[in-house]
Design a protein around this motif. Structure first.
Motif, PDB file in Angstrom:
ATOM      1  N   LYS A 339       1.266  -1.248  -0.110  1.00 57.14           N
ATOM      2  CA  LYS A 339       0.003  -0.411  -0.189  1.00 57.14           C
ATOM      3  C   LYS A 339       1.010   1.213  -0.240  1.00 57.14           C
ATOM      4  N   LYS A 365      -2.280  14.703   6.108  1.00 52.60           N
ATOM      5  CA  LYS A 365      -3.164  13.570   5.517  1.00 52.60           C
ATOM      6  C   LYS A 365      -2.636  12.612   4.963  1.00 52.60           C
ATOM      7  N   SER A 387      -0.318  -1.544   9.675  1.00 52.46           N
ATOM      8  CA  SER A 387      -2.035  -1.190   9.023  1.00 52.46           C
ATOM      9  C   SER A 387      -1.683   0.600   8.386  1.00 52.46           C
ATOM     10  N   PRO A 388      -2.804   0.851   7.805  1.00 52.68           N
ATOM     11  CA  PRO A 388      -3.286   2.509   7.397  1.00 52.68           C
ATOM     12  C   PRO A 388      -4.033   2.777   8.933  1.00 52.68           C
ATOM     13  N   GLU A 389      -4.711   2.239   9.187  1.00 54.09           N
ATOM     14  CA  GLU A 389      -5.472   2.532  10.758  1.00 54.09           C
ATOM     15  C   GLU A 389      -4.474   2.651  12.042  1.00 54.09           C
ATOM     16  N   GLN A 390      -3.165   2.416  11.949  1.00 56.80           N
ATOM     17  CA  GLN A 390      -1.997   3.074  13.220  1.00 56.80           C
ATOM     18  C   GLN A 390      -1.912   4.528  12.647  1.00 56.80           C
ATOM     19  N   ASN A 391      -1.838   4.748  13.651  1.00 56.38           N
ATOM     20  CA  ASN A 391      -1.128   6.299  13.326  1.00 56.38           C
ATOM     21  C   ASN A 391       0.492   6.511  12.363  1.00 56.38           C
TER      22      ASN A 391
END
Length: 439
Positions: A339, A365, A387-391
């Motif tokens: 990703k 962002k 994962s992208p959900e992490q900061n």
């Protein structure tokens, strides 16, 4: 051919041969107490240095007697001696001279004052000195940091070196900020030992390209260093030395103030600019000591081209090593296995932003990037995030790859990486920085 022409050619050949013989035999330089030998290695040759008598050091790293040190083309070196020494140089230099006008004694006094602060911290169980080194471009900030680190290590300390200079990148590569606990003095020839550095992705050559992100990462780096310091009494009392970039006006000055606050510095060393010194004197709290130091006469101002070459050289070193002793790997990566993101969207007017969102939020962002030919030759950071959900923005990176080829038909790209496949993680962050000369 006339006799005069033949004679001139013979004389020219003889002079050249004598010069080559002299370079091979070596030239001796006798340094008196508190003097410095400065030389620049020719861009097409290397230089061997040997200390045959006395005691000397290169940027705070001690020279061993009768050992040969090899310096690569383009190196700028200064050998200083507090007690006097004899140095032999073999090879071609662009310039080589001895100077008695050197600020080294002042730099040593600065170290001595910091060592007193460390001794006090040892006795009281408190934190060691936190020192911010600031000044315009090309005044020797990185060199002063190296000196102070090396002197501290030689005293048995383990200071942290923090690097906020995204334009050059001493710890990671250009486009990053990072920190390193220093357990040993920098190698005379090769510089710092890069063992387990902490590195964050910024992605640009100048803080001006995304000052919001730069300040967030500065604060994050300071937080992690605080945690690391709390885990070790030795690291905590040894303190932190922070290198900065050369942007010292306007928003750049604000970034310096932000860095000073984030790291809670005790001392700010200002190199070669009274204006900056006086600004900081009036803006910093009373407990922060502001010290004005002169730059060394050996510091050379670099052109934009020279700075770009230094950036390329730093990236090349990461993959191939300083002396081409590393062997990077090339392999294919499927688009579906990774990703790719870019941090920061283009600025929009407030009226165009979603309700409740500020323009600053846009600067941090995570923007998905589609794999296209535009990625060719770009440096990508491999994020430690799962994962992208992490900061992802405030997560450190594990390393870097360069996109060397894009195969749109097979939906895969070829990357140059320091280790063999597979990539350790799947989130890749795009840098503005490109690197094409990978040979």
């Amino acid at each position: 051919m006339s006799g005069t022409t033949a004679g001139a050619l013979t004389q020219h050949y003889t002079l050249n041969t004598m010069a080559e013989d002299q370079a091979r035999a070596g030239e001796e330089y006798k340094l008196e107490r508190n003097s410095e030998l400065r030389f620049e290695v020719d861009s097409k040759s290397s230089v061997q240095l040997e200390m045959v008598e006395g005691m000397g050091e290169v940027f705070g790293s001690e020279l061993a007697k009768n050992k040969t040190y090899n310096f690569l083309p383009g190196s700028k070196v200064a050998v200083f001696s507090f007690h006097g020494c004899v140095i032999k140089i073999r090879g071609k230099t662009e310039v080589a001279y001895i100077s008695k006008e050197t600020p080294m004694t002042m730099y040593l006094n600065t170290h001595a004052a910091m060592e007193q602060m460390r001794q006090k911290a040892d006795m009281e169980g408190t934190r060691g000195p936190r020192v911010l080194v600031v000044g315009p471009t090309d005044v020797g900030k990185s060199t002063v940091c190296r000196l102070l680190i090396n002197y501290a290590v030689r005293m048995g300390r383990s200071p942290v070196l923090a690097d906020l200079d995204v334009g050059q990148g001493q710890i990671g590569i250009p486009g990053t900020i990072g920190a390193l606990v220093m357990e040993r003095a920098a190698d005379v020839e090769e510089g710092y030992m890069q063992t387990a550095p902490l590195v964050f992705h910024f992605g640009h050559k100048s803080p001006a390209d995304n000052i919001t992100l730069f300040n967030i990462l500065t604060s994050r780096l300071a937080e992690v260093i605080n945690v690391r310091s709390e885990q070790s009494h030795r690291v905590n009392t040894s303190g932190v030395i922070i290198n900065t970039g050369g942007w010292v006006r306007g928003t750049g000055y604000d970034a310096i103030k932000h860095g000073a606050g984030a790291f809670e510095v005790d001392v700010i060393l200002v190199l070669d600019q009274e204006r900056l010194y006086n600004q900081l004197k009036s803006d910093m709290p009373d407990f922060v000591k502001i010290v004005l130091l002169p730059k060394s006469g050996g510091v050379v101002e670099r052109s934009q081209h020279a700075r770009a070459e230094a950036r390329d050289s730093r990236i090349r070193e990461y993959f191939y090593g300083i002396r081409n002793t590393l062997f990077p790997h090339t392999f294919d990566v499927k688009f579906s296995d990774v990703k790719i993101f870019k941090i920061g969207a283009p600025s929009l007017p407030e009226s165009c932003l979603p309700l409740g969102m500020k323009a600053q939020d846009n600067k941090t962002k995570l923007i998905p990037v589609l794999p296209t030919m535009t990625l060719l030759h770009h440096v990508l950071s491999v994020s430690a995030a799962n994962s992208p959900e992490q900061n992802v923005v405030e997560t450190n990176v594990l390393g870097f790859v360069i996109v060397t080829d894009m195969d749109m038909e097979r939906s895969q790209m070829t990357v140059l990486a320091p280790s063999p496949r597979p990539l350790p993680k799947s989130i890749l962050l795009v840098m503005d920085i490109q690197f094409m000369d990978i040979k």
